[in-house]
Design a protein around this motif. Sequence first.
Motif, PDB file in Angstrom:
ATOM      1  N   ASP A   9       0.828  -1.212   0.000  1.00 52.89           N
ATOM      2  CA  ASP A   9       0.000   0.000   0.000  1.00 52.89           C
ATOM      3  C   ASP A   9       0.857   1.254   0.000  1.00 52.89           C
ATOM      4  O   ASP A   9       0.537   2.232  -0.691  1.00 52.89           O
ATOM      5  N   GLU A  10       1.945   1.230   0.755  1.00 50.55           N
ATOM      6  CA  GLU A  10       2.816   2.404   0.856  1.00 50.55           C
ATOM      7  C   GLU A  10       3.565   2.679  -0.444  1.00 50.55           C
ATOM      8  O   GLU A  10       4.053   3.793  -0.652  1.00 50.55           O
ATOM      9  N   ASN A  11       3.654   1.689  -1.314  1.00 51.57           N
ATOM     10  CA  ASN A  11       4.409   1.842  -2.561  1.00 51.57           C
ATOM     11  C   ASN A  11       3.532   1.738  -3.806  1.00 51.57           C
ATOM     12  O   ASN A  11       4.038   1.496  -4.903  1.00 51.57           O
ATOM     13  N   GLN A  12       2.239   1.989  -3.620  1.00 51.49           N
ATOM     14  CA  GLN A  12       1.319   1.955  -4.751  1.00 51.49           C
ATOM     15  C   GLN A  12       1.735   2.940  -5.845  1.00 51.49           C
ATOM     16  O   GLN A  12       1.598   2.652  -7.038  1.00 51.49           O
ATOM     17  N   ASP A  13       2.270   4.084  -5.439  1.00 50.19           N
ATOM     18  CA  ASP A  13       2.671   5.085  -6.431  1.00 50.19           C
ATOM     19  C   ASP A  13       3.736   4.542  -7.380  1.00 50.19           C
ATOM     20  O   ASP A  13       3.667   4.756  -8.602  1.00 50.19           O
ATOM     21  N   ILE A  14       4.706   3.799  -6.834  1.00 51.38           N
ATOM     22  CA  ILE A  14       5.773   3.269  -7.683  1.00 51.38           C
ATOM     23  C   ILE A  14       5.263   2.108  -8.520  1.00 51.38           C
ATOM     24  O   ILE A  14       5.589   1.997  -9.712  1.00 51.38           O
ATOM     25  N   PHE A  15       4.454   1.234  -7.917  1.00 57.05           N
ATOM     26  CA  PHE A  15       3.888   0.125  -8.687  1.00 57.05           C
ATOM     27  C   PHE A  15       3.114   0.656  -9.897  1.00 57.05           C
ATOM     28  O   PHE A  15       3.269   0.160 -11.014  1.00 57.05           O
ATOM     29  N   GLN A  16       2.295   1.686  -9.680  1.00 57.40           N
ATOM     30  CA  GLN A  16       1.501   2.223 -10.776  1.00 57.40           C
ATOM     31  C   GLN A  16       2.388   2.861 -11.833  1.00 57.40           C
ATOM     32  O   GLN A  16       2.124   2.729 -13.040  1.00 57.40           O
TER      33      GLN A  16
END
Length: 229
Positions: A9-16
């Motif tokens: 959840d904390e790294n959703q920005d990078i995954f996206q």
Amino acid sequence: MSFTQQLRDENQDIFQAIFNHPFVDGIGKKDVPNESIAHYIKADFEYLNAFMRIYGIALSKSNKREDIRFFGEQIQFVLNSESHPHHNFCDYIGVGYEELQGHPLPPTADHYIKHMMYHAQIGSLAETIGALLPCPWTYLEIGYALMNKYKPEKHHPFYPWISFYADERFGKIVMEMRNRLDEFAENTSRDEQKKIKEAFRKSCQLELAFWEMAYTCEDWPMKELVIGR
């Protein structure tokens, strides 16, 4: 919520950002420059060699036989199975796999390997797994994302690559790594959890940077020093 779900959840920005990257999305669209694919394979071949060595460090830090078994199996998986996606790329660009092996690492790949090696050498087993996990996890979700978005059929030129990473077997590997990290995290301090989170996020950042490195054919700004001249 599990510790690894917090990480996700904390790294959703990078995954996206990874899903949206032109190399990654281009796999689904069948639109990736040949030179970018070749650059990717050159770097990823050496990266996976290092990944196996870091698995070996994790194995050496393991106290439980089930952990020793798991990391030993992962070394075999990378060695014997993860060449299949590379062969798919090689077939597409018409270049032999052996021709793309043994090349110097570009800056981003070099940094990524040293980042993981650093955590493996000086950190706990949990910290080591935290640095390793983003690689298989992002690839698993890339496989899912491309399957869902483009619904490739077997005649798609990158179907073997996409289906390899979207496969249930690969998903089980990621889940086993997550389960181990969740178990370790239950018995670690907040300071240790912070180190794991930092290692995980940096690896996520470097996964994104690796795709950019391949797409732009990143190289060192100056040629290697030739000894003896």
